[in-house]
Write a protein that holds these residues in place. Structure first.
Motif, PDB file in Angstrom:
ATOM      1  N   PRO A   1     -23.422  -1.593  -5.849  1.00 52.90           N
ATOM      2  CA  PRO A   1     -22.651  -0.553  -6.549  1.00 52.90           C
ATOM      3  C   PRO A   1     -21.441  -1.149  -7.278  1.00 52.90           C
ATOM      4  CG  PRO A   1     -23.216   0.157  -4.325  1.00 52.90           C
ATOM      5  CD  PRO A   1     -23.563  -1.301  -4.410  1.00 52.90           C
ATOM      6  N   ALA A   2     -21.083  -0.550  -8.392  1.00 57.14           N
ATOM      7  CA  ALA A   2     -19.915  -1.017  -9.143  1.00 57.14           C
ATOM      8  C   ALA A   2     -18.646  -0.852  -8.324  1.00 57.14           C
ATOM      9  CB  ALA A   2     -19.806  -0.242 -10.456  1.00 57.14           C
ATOM     10  N   ASP A   3     -18.600   0.190  -7.487  1.00 55.11           N
ATOM     11  CA  ASP A   3     -17.482   0.402  -6.573  1.00 55.11           C
ATOM     12  C   ASP A   3     -18.073   0.621  -5.185  1.00 55.11           C
ATOM     13  OD1 ASP A   3     -15.294   1.789  -5.032  1.00 55.11           O
ATOM     14  OD2 ASP A   3     -14.264   1.612  -6.956  1.00 55.11           O
ATOM     15  N   PRO A   4     -17.599  -0.096  -4.168  1.00 54.70           N
ATOM     16  CA  PRO A   4     -18.233  -0.017  -2.844  1.00 54.70           C
ATOM     17  C   PRO A   4     -17.839   1.192  -2.014  1.00 54.70           C
ATOM     18  CG  PRO A   4     -16.401  -1.549  -2.754  1.00 54.70           C
ATOM     19  CD  PRO A   4     -16.528  -1.109  -4.196  1.00 54.70           C
ATOM     20  N   ARG A   5     -16.913   2.021  -2.481  1.00 58.19           N
ATOM     21  CA  ARG A   5     -16.327   3.075  -1.646  1.00 58.19           C
ATOM     22  C   ARG A   5     -17.107   4.391  -1.736  1.00 58.19           C
ATOM     23  NH1 ARG A   5     -10.376   2.629  -4.064  1.00 58.19           N
ATOM     24  NH2 ARG A   5     -11.639   2.220  -5.930  1.00 58.19           N
ATOM     25  N   PHE A   6     -17.685   4.781  -0.593  1.00 57.41           N
ATOM     26  CA  PHE A   6     -18.442   6.030  -0.496  1.00 57.41           C
ATOM     27  C   PHE A   6     -17.932   6.892   0.663  1.00 57.41           C
ATOM     28  CE2 PHE A   6     -21.248   2.998  -2.543  1.00 57.41           C
ATOM     29  CZ  PHE A   6     -21.838   3.735  -3.573  1.00 57.41           C
ATOM     30  N   GLY A   7     -16.720   6.613   1.143  1.00 57.13           N
ATOM     31  CA  GLY A   7     -16.193   7.291   2.316  1.00 57.13           C
ATOM     32  C   GLY A   7     -15.834   8.743   2.066  1.00 57.13           C
ATOM     33  N   SER A   8     -15.915   9.533   3.146  1.00 59.68           N
ATOM     34  CA  SER A   8     -15.573  10.958   3.071  1.00 59.68           C
ATOM     35  C   SER A   8     -14.080  11.201   3.247  1.00 59.68           C
ATOM     36  CB  SER A   8     -16.369  11.728   4.132  1.00 59.68           C
ATOM     37  OG  SER A   8     -17.748  11.634   3.873  1.00 59.68           O
ATOM     38  N   GLY A   9     -13.317  10.177   3.239  1.00 58.97           N
ATOM     39  CA  GLY A   9     -11.873  10.256   3.300  1.00 58.97           C
ATOM     40  C   GLY A   9     -11.316   9.070   4.083  1.00 58.97           C
ATOM     41  N   PRO A  10     -10.317   8.344   3.515  1.00 55.85           N
ATOM     42  CA  PRO A  10      -9.755   8.560   2.185  1.00 55.85           C
ATOM     43  C   PRO A  10     -10.785   8.362   1.076  1.00 55.85           C
ATOM     44  CG  PRO A  10      -8.375   7.085   3.487  1.00 55.85           C
ATOM     45  CD  PRO A  10      -9.667   7.231   4.220  1.00 55.85           C
ATOM     46  N   SER A  11     -10.479   8.937  -0.050  1.00 54.98           N
ATOM     47  CA  SER A  11     -11.399   8.935  -1.169  1.00 54.98           C
ATOM     48  C   SER A  11     -11.237   7.691  -2.022  1.00 54.98           C
ATOM     49  CB  SER A  11     -11.157  10.185  -2.019  1.00 54.98           C
ATOM     50  OG  SER A  11     -12.022  10.228  -3.120  1.00 54.98           O
ATOM     51  N   LEU A  12     -12.135   7.586  -2.995  1.00 57.25           N
ATOM     52  CA  LEU A  12     -12.097   6.509  -3.975  1.00 57.25           C
ATOM     53  C   LEU A  12     -10.950   6.781  -4.950  1.00 57.25           C
ATOM     54  CD1 LEU A  12     -15.243   5.272  -5.974  1.00 57.25           C
ATOM     55  CD2 LEU A  12     -12.966   5.343  -6.946  1.00 57.25           C
ATOM     56  N   VAL A  13      -9.891   5.980  -4.865  1.00 52.88           N
ATOM     57  CA  VAL A  13      -8.757   6.094  -5.779  1.00 52.88           C
ATOM     58  C   VAL A  13      -8.973   5.113  -6.925  1.00 52.88           C
ATOM     59  CG1 VAL A  13      -6.264   5.870  -6.065  1.00 52.88           C
ATOM     60  CG2 VAL A  13      -7.198   6.715  -3.892  1.00 52.88           C
ATOM     61  N   PRO A  14      -9.088   5.581  -8.154  1.00 55.36           N
ATOM     62  CA  PRO A  14      -9.310   4.662  -9.285  1.00 55.36           C
ATOM     63  C   PRO A  14      -8.187   3.641  -9.409  1.00 55.36           C
ATOM     64  CG  PRO A  14      -9.760   6.927  -9.930  1.00 55.36           C
ATOM     65  CD  PRO A  14      -9.103   6.994  -8.577  1.00 55.36           C
ATOM     66  N   THR A  15      -8.549   2.394  -9.606  1.00 54.04           N
ATOM     67  CA  THR A  15      -7.530   1.352  -9.711  1.00 54.04           C
ATOM     68  C   THR A  15      -6.624   1.568 -10.916  1.00 54.04           C
ATOM     69  OG1 THR A  15      -9.135  -0.045 -10.870  1.00 54.04           O
ATOM     70  CG2 THR A  15      -8.900  -0.385  -8.503  1.00 54.04           C
ATOM     71  N   GLU A  16      -7.151   2.233 -11.943  1.00 52.06           N
ATOM     72  CA  GLU A  16      -6.300   2.460 -13.124  1.00 52.06           C
ATOM     73  C   GLU A  16      -5.141   3.411 -12.821  1.00 52.06           C
ATOM     74  OE1 GLU A  16     -10.197   4.822 -14.071  1.00 52.06           O
ATOM     75  OE2 GLU A  16      -9.607   3.004 -12.974  1.00 52.06           O
ATOM     76  N   PHE A  17      -5.305   4.278 -11.816  1.00 50.78           N
ATOM     77  CA  PHE A  17      -4.194   5.144 -11.414  1.00 50.78           C
ATOM     78  C   PHE A  17      -3.077   4.298 -10.798  1.00 50.78           C
ATOM     79  CE2 PHE A  17      -6.937   9.220 -10.575  1.00 50.78           C
ATOM     80  CZ  PHE A  17      -7.291   9.230 -11.913  1.00 50.78           C
ATOM     81  N   LEU A  18      -3.467   3.311  -9.997  1.00 55.34           N
ATOM     82  CA  LEU A  18      -2.480   2.438  -9.362  1.00 55.34           C
ATOM     83  C   LEU A  18      -1.770   1.582 -10.412  1.00 55.34           C
ATOM     84  CD1 LEU A  18      -4.599   1.246  -6.294  1.00 55.34           C
ATOM     85  CD2 LEU A  18      -3.021   3.184  -6.426  1.00 55.34           C
ATOM     86  N   GLU A  19      -2.526   1.140 -11.399  1.00 56.87           N
ATOM     87  CA  GLU A  19      -1.931   0.349 -12.478  1.00 56.87           C
ATOM     88  C   GLU A  19      -0.937   1.191 -13.285  1.00 56.87           C
ATOM     89  OE1 GLU A  19      -5.457  -0.842 -14.474  1.00 56.87           O
ATOM     90  OE2 GLU A  19      -5.968  -2.402 -13.009  1.00 56.87           O
ATOM     91  N   LYS A  20      -1.287   2.455 -13.504  1.00 47.24           N
ATOM     92  CA  LYS A  20      -0.387   3.342 -14.244  1.00 47.24           C
ATOM     93  C   LYS A  20       0.879   3.619 -13.436  1.00 47.24           C
ATOM     94  CE  LYS A  20      -0.406   7.556 -17.045  1.00 47.24           C
ATOM     95  NZ  LYS A  20      -1.232   8.667 -17.588  1.00 47.24           N
ATOM     96  N   LEU A  21       0.720   3.760 -12.120  1.00 43.84           N
ATOM     97  CA  LEU A  21       1.893   3.961 -11.266  1.00 43.84           C
ATOM     98  C   LEU A  21       2.802   2.738 -11.321  1.00 43.84           C
ATOM     99  CD1 LEU A  21       3.512   5.450  -9.070  1.00 43.84           C
ATOM    100  CD2 LEU A  21       1.928   4.492  -7.374  1.00 43.84           C
ATOM    101  N   ALA A  22       2.207   1.557 -11.273  1.00 41.43           N
ATOM    102  CA  ALA A  22       3.006   0.327 -11.315  1.00 41.43           C
ATOM    103  C   ALA A  22       3.818   0.229 -12.605  1.00 41.43           C
ATOM    104  CB  ALA A  22       2.093  -0.889 -11.170  1.00 41.43           C
ATOM    105  N   LYS A  23       3.260   0.741 -13.685  1.00 42.15           N
ATOM    106  CA  LYS A  23       3.950   0.666 -14.981  1.00 42.15           C
ATOM    107  C   LYS A  23       5.171   1.567 -15.068  1.00 42.15           C
ATOM    108  CE  LYS A  23      -0.101  -0.772 -17.669  1.00 42.15           C
ATOM    109  NZ  LYS A  23      -1.091  -0.407 -18.715  1.00 42.15           N
ATOM    110  N   THR A  24       5.302   2.500 -14.114  1.00 44.65           N
ATOM    111  CA  THR A  24       6.520   3.341 -14.124  1.00 44.65           C
ATOM    112  C   THR A  24       7.738   2.536 -13.698  1.00 44.65           C
ATOM    113  OG1 THR A  24       6.229   4.127 -11.835  1.00 44.65           O
ATOM    114  CG2 THR A  24       5.174   5.413 -13.590  1.00 44.65           C
TER     115      THR A  24
END
Length: 372
Positions: free
Chosen positions: A13-36
């Motif tokens: 799979p392109a992303d290995p995360r299939f868990g029912s919680g915590p969920s798959l958090v897109p890495t681009e969200f983390l990158e956008k947070l870092a840019k703040t």
């Protein structure tokens, strides 16, 4: 058991995360947070920078769920489990009836039952079975669970209640994906670490005018004990000002806001269609293989957010899971531990792609069949 097994590259799979919680958090969200940089993290939640994010979440959720204008999106700290106690202490007048079908719906009932001045009724079905609920004479709050995370049971319809009764829906692992007309509920609550792809520690409750009035009425009864941290008065008044009563985790708010914006680009109806397509893939896979079966036998109660698939006892799923985790190919497909079944529990949350689920099913089949 699978030490000699080689995973085909085309099935990783392109992303290995299939868990029912915590969920798959897109890495681009983390990158956008870092840019703040220093403009967001570490700043006061009473200031505009954070309040604007809370306001965007509130407005984004009202748009996404098509919530009536007189409803309020209320936020607080502690996660959805905290609301089990908050609802009992601050929204139930005399009696609540709970409809339970799994670990978390039963946990909610037990929270209400522990309040000595309330009556609590439990209408239950065995784990793996579905139940929708209905109004009960003498109960002023009806409690149902939209998606039972432990078993993968989903409501097929909402109860209808009268003007003197609140309908409370625990939507933690289904909100935003499983079908639900929020305008027909009074307290629709969830946490962001599932479909809304953020971290835990936050709760969100979409409340009707009827629920807001009930909260105010009970808060006015000074003989009722309500801890300050569980005060609906505090939560509501702060939410009206686009903030939380006590200090929230800012990263959780930021990431959730990004997910709400992303989901609004497609809309609730389209996301439900995409979710159903993913669910059809998993359940048809389970039905097509002699060594698999759907844990939820009643098709109308099968979740489109969390799928539970039983596996023939000849193959130990723990061995499959440990191998895939060791190879960093697949994470989070363990069955719910207290069920004690030889089972995969696979989330189909919005950020998990159809393509990756397709690869997962083919990979699991290949591994299982290599041992049969």
């Amino acid at each position: 058991m699978f030490d000699s097994f080689e995973i085909p590259k085309e099935l990783i799979p392109a992303d290995p995360r299939f868990g029912s919680g915590p969920s798959l958090v897109p890495t681009e969200f983390l990158e956008k947070l870092a840019k703040t940089g220093h403009e967001f993290m570490g700043t006061s939640h009473r200031k505009a920078g954070v309040k604007n994010v809370v306001k965007e979440i509130q407005e984004g959720l009202k748009k996404y769920f098509n919530v009536p204008s007189d409803y309020l999106v209320v936020l607080g700290n502690g996660g959805a489990t905290l609301l089990f106690d908050m609802i009992a202490l601050g929204l139930v007048e005399k009696k609540a009836t709970h409809y339970t079908c799994g670990e978390f719906s039963e946990k909610w009932y037990k929270s209400t039952k522990l309040v000595p001045w309330l009556a609590a009724e439990n209408v239950s079905v065995p784990f793996g079975k579905g139940i929708n609920g209905k109004a009960v004479a003498g109960s002023d709050l009806i409690a149902v669970t939209l998606n039972e995370t432990s078993t993968g049971v989903q409501l097929s319809e909402l109860p209808i209640v009268d003007a003197n009764t609140l309908l409370a829906v625990d939507a933690t692992s289904g909100a935003g994906q499983c079908p639900c007309d929020v305008s027909k509920t009074d307290v629709f609550f969830f946490a962001p670490q599932k479909v809304f792809a953020s971290d835990g520690g936050l709760w969100i409750a979409i409340m009707s005018p009827k629920a807001l009035a009930r909260a105010a009425k009970i808060a006015g009864d000074k003989s009722r004990y309500i801890p300050e941290i569980m005060s609906w008065t505090h939560a509501i008044s702060n939410s009206e000002q686009n903030q939380t009563y006590n200090t929230p985790a800012l990263a959780t708010l930021f990431i959730m806001n990004e997910q709400v914006k992303r989901m609004n680009e497609q809309g609730y109806a389209e996301i439900q269609k995409l979710s159903q397509k993913k669910a059809d893939l998993l359940y048809s896979w389970a039905e097509s293989k002699p060594y698999l079966s759907c844990y939820i036998e009643e098709k109308q109660f099968r979740s489109i957010a969390v799928a539970t698939i039983d596996v023939d006892a000849k193959v130990n799923v723990d061995d499959v899971i440990k191998f895939l985790e060791k190879k960093k190919a697949v994470y989070g497909i363990d069955g719910y531990r207290k069920l004690g079944r030889n089972q995969f529990r696979i989330s189909m949350f919005h950020n998990i792609s159809y393509s990756d689920l397709d690869k997962l099913t083919k990979l699991l089949s290949m591994m299982i069949e290599s041992k049969l």
